[in-house]
Design a protein around this motif. Structure first.
Motif, PDB file in Angstrom:
ATOM      1  N   ASP A  97       0.809  -1.223   0.000  1.00 55.89           N
ATOM      2  CA  ASP A  97       0.000   0.000   0.000  1.00 55.89           C
ATOM      3  C   ASP A  97       0.843   1.273   0.000  1.00 55.89           C
ATOM      4  N   PHE A  98       2.166   1.131  -0.155  1.00 53.06           N
ATOM      5  CA  PHE A  98       3.071   2.288  -0.136  1.00 53.06           C
ATOM      6  C   PHE A  98       3.740   2.389  -1.498  1.00 53.06           C
ATOM      7  N   PHE A  99       3.636   3.573  -2.124  1.00 57.22           N
ATOM      8  CA  PHE A  99       4.104   3.751  -3.483  1.00 57.22           C
ATOM      9  C   PHE A  99       5.068   4.929  -3.571  1.00 57.22           C
ATOM     10  N   ASP A 100       6.222   4.665  -4.159  1.00 57.44           N
ATOM     11  CA  ASP A 100       7.304   5.634  -4.215  1.00 57.44           C
ATOM     12  C   ASP A 100       7.448   6.215  -5.618  1.00 57.44           C
ATOM     13  N   HIS A 101       7.394   7.529  -5.703  1.00 56.25           N
ATOM     14  CA  HIS A 101       7.513   8.244  -6.968  1.00 56.25           C
ATOM     15  C   HIS A 101       8.660   9.247  -6.898  1.00 56.25           C
ATOM     16  N   ALA A 102       8.919   9.913  -8.006  1.00 55.89           N
ATOM     17  CA  ALA A 102       9.823  11.057  -8.058  1.00 55.89           C
ATOM     18  C   ALA A 102       9.415  11.894  -9.258  1.00 55.89           C
ATOM     19  N   ASP A 103       9.610  13.201  -9.136  1.00 55.06           N
ATOM     20  CA  ASP A 103       9.166  14.066 -10.231  1.00 55.06           C
ATOM     21  C   ASP A 103       9.946  13.845 -11.520  1.00 55.06           C
ATOM     22  N   ILE A 104      11.126  13.211 -11.430  1.00 54.96           N
ATOM     23  CA  ILE A 104      11.921  12.984 -12.645  1.00 54.96           C
ATOM     24  C   ILE A 104      11.609  11.645 -13.311  1.00 54.96           C
ATOM     25  N   TYR A 105      10.878  10.767 -12.659  1.00 55.64           N
ATOM     26  CA  TYR A 105      10.606   9.450 -13.239  1.00 55.64           C
ATOM     27  C   TYR A 105       9.740   9.596 -14.494  1.00 55.64           C
ATOM     28  N   GLY A 106      10.334   9.236 -15.610  1.00 59.78           N
ATOM     29  CA  GLY A 106       9.604   9.342 -16.870  1.00 59.78           C
ATOM     30  C   GLY A 106       9.233  10.773 -17.204  1.00 59.78           C
ATOM     31  N   GLY A 107       9.999  11.740 -16.677  1.00 62.44           N
ATOM     32  CA  GLY A 107       9.666  13.140 -16.922  1.00 62.44           C
ATOM     33  C   GLY A 107       8.311  13.534 -16.364  1.00 62.44           C
ATOM     34  N   GLY A 108       7.886  12.834 -15.328  1.00 63.09           N
ATOM     35  CA  GLY A 108       6.580  13.097 -14.719  1.00 63.09           C
ATOM     36  C   GLY A 108       5.494  12.160 -15.206  1.00 63.09           C
ATOM     37  N   GLU A 109       5.749  11.425 -16.294  1.00 63.57           N
ATOM     38  CA  GLU A 109       4.739  10.543 -16.863  1.00 63.57           C
ATOM     39  C   GLU A 109       4.407   9.360 -15.942  1.00 63.57           C
ATOM     40  N   SER A 110       5.380   8.921 -15.143  1.00 61.05           N
ATOM     41  CA  SER A 110       5.106   7.805 -14.230  1.00 61.05           C
ATOM     42  C   SER A 110       4.025   8.180 -13.224  1.00 61.05           C
ATOM     43  N   GLU A 111       4.078   9.414 -12.727  1.00 57.68           N
ATOM     44  CA  GLU A 111       3.043   9.858 -11.783  1.00 57.68           C
ATOM     45  C   GLU A 111       1.684   9.961 -12.473  1.00 57.68           C
ATOM     46  N   ARG A 112       1.682  10.459 -13.691  1.00 62.04           N
ATOM     47  CA  ARG A 112       0.412  10.554 -14.428  1.00 62.04           C
ATOM     48  C   ARG A 112      -0.181   9.169 -14.674  1.00 62.04           C
ATOM     49  N   ARG A 113       0.691   8.214 -15.038  1.00 62.48           N
ATOM     50  CA  ARG A 113       0.214   6.861 -15.313  1.00 62.48           C
ATOM     51  C   ARG A 113      -0.365   6.210 -14.051  1.00 62.48           C
ATOM     52  N   PHE A 114       0.267   6.486 -12.925  1.00 60.09           N
ATOM     53  CA  PHE A 114      -0.237   5.968 -11.656  1.00 60.09           C
ATOM     54  C   PHE A 114      -1.646   6.496 -11.384  1.00 60.09           C
ATOM     55  N   ALA A 115      -1.840   7.783 -11.590  1.00 56.89           N
ATOM     56  CA  ALA A 115      -3.157   8.379 -11.360  1.00 56.89           C
ATOM     57  C   ALA A 115      -4.199   7.776 -12.294  1.00 56.89           C
ATOM     58  N   GLN A 116      -3.808   7.540 -13.548  1.00 62.88           N
ATOM     59  CA  GLN A 116      -4.730   6.926 -14.505  1.00 62.88           C
ATOM     60  C   GLN A 116      -5.100   5.507 -14.072  1.00 62.88           C
ATOM     61  N   ALA A 117      -4.111   4.770 -13.565  1.00 64.38           N
ATOM     62  CA  ALA A 117      -4.363   3.404 -13.107  1.00 64.38           C
ATOM     63  C   ALA A 117      -5.319   3.396 -11.921  1.00 64.38           C
ATOM     64  N   CYS A 118      -5.122   4.329 -11.008  1.00 63.74           N
ATOM     65  CA  CYS A 118      -6.014   4.406  -9.841  1.00 63.74           C
ATOM     66  C   CYS A 118      -7.450   4.691 -10.271  1.00 63.74           C
ATOM     67  N   LYS A 119      -7.610   5.542 -11.269  1.00 66.06           N
ATOM     68  CA  LYS A 119      -8.950   5.837 -11.781  1.00 66.06           C
ATOM     69  C   LYS A 119      -9.602   4.593 -12.367  1.00 66.06           C
TER      70      LYS A 119
END
Length: 304
Positions: free
Chosen positions: A43-65
């Motif tokens: 239940d713990f997820f680690d991100h960074a603003d540089i991962y994939g130029g920010g696309e990794s965070e966007r993809r995570f949000a899309q997956a949660c939706k």
């Protein structure tokens, strides 16, 4: 398996999932990864603003939706401070980075914000002011660091109201600077060289959770040690224990990290749902002392 994250009071999974590679997935593929993690209690997820130029965070949000996941069902950590060609812990950059992170993750707050690589030009008072504003605004609840030594943490902590929660450090059976000097105290050999000032013991003393990143890595240059020709003895030792415990080799490696009394949280970066399930088997076993030391030595390390 759960653990308390530093002094935050947060009860989080001992295995965390890192999303450095998620940008390469489709939203549907990302949803399968997130669902696999949920099935094994991650239940713990680690991100960074540089991962994939920010696309990794966007993809995570899309997956949660796609999965209909509620924000309260997961703990989110992200990191900032790395820019192209330099590091930046300025107040302006930290605050603007968090705004971007929250937007991409489509959330109102982060559970943890960690400073990525150390910034030699860090002004601790300025960082503290950024942290204060972010917490007061409800945008970040807890703060930590990544790849920092004792005095870097001490300097920053001297300006902070709340204790640092985490320090994210490279650690694997094939990368053991966190252990070596402590095992070779007063010995006249290279392994006795104190390279980090006793970071692991310090974090344990201060109740700062060490987050082990890339638990299968030798180095960024050499890659992972699994099936690596230079680590045949280590791989054989891991395979023998995997057969003995009827779990995957990945589970043995993570179990080795979890066996340390510092209560280390392991961050794994697999985007393969089946592999995530295999890694989670680490929570079902506890290696003995002889088994733990066998892995340490088979990685090419010695004991005095």
């Amino acid at each position: 398996m759960k653990q308390t994250l530093g002094q935050t009071g947060l009860e989080v999974s001992r295995i965390a999932l890192g999303y450095m590679r998620m940008a390469t997935l489709t939203p549907q593929e990302a949803a399968k990864v997130l669902d696999a993690a949920a099935q094994v209690g991650i239940d713990f997820f680690d991100h960074a603003d540089i991962y994939g130029g920010g696309e990794s965070e966007r993809r995570f949000a899309q997956a949660c939706k796609l999965l209909g996941r509620k924000r309260e069902e997961r703990f989110l950590q992200s990191k900032c401070g790395i820019r192209k060609g330099y590091f930046d812990f300025s107040k302006e950059h930290i605050i603007s980075s968090v705004e971007g992170i929250l937007s991409r993750l489509e959330t109102d707050y982060l559970d943890v914000l960690a400073l990525h690589r150390p910034d030699a030009l860090m002004e601790a008072e300025e960082v503290a002011e950024a942290f204060y504003q972010l917490k007061k605004a409800g945008k970040v609840r807890h703060f930590g660091v990544s790849n920092q030594n004792i005095y870097q943490m001490e300097l920053l902590q001297s300006y902070l109201e709340a204790p640092l929660a985490v320090n994210q450090l490279q650690f694997s059976p094939a990368h053991t600077p966190l252990l070596d000097a402590g095992l070779h105290v007063n010995m006249k050999e290279d392994a006795a060289t104190m390279r980090d000032g006793g970071l692991l013991d310090y974090c344990q003393l201060k109740n700062i959770t060490v987050q082990a990143w890339s638990p299968f890595l030798i180095s960024l240059q050499k890659g992972i040690f699994i099936d690596h020709p230079d680590y045949e003895a280590l791989n054989q030792a891991v395979a023998d224990l995997a057969a003995q415990y009827n779990v995957s080799c990945e589970a043995i490696i993570v179990a080795w990290i979890m066996r340390h009394p510092a209560n280390i949280q392991t961050i794994v970066g697999s985007m393969n749902p089946e592999r995530i399930q295999k890694i989670a088997q680490a929570g079902t076993i506890q290696l003995t002392r002889p088994e733990w030391y066998r892995i340490y030595q088979k990685a090419g390390n010695t004991l005095p």
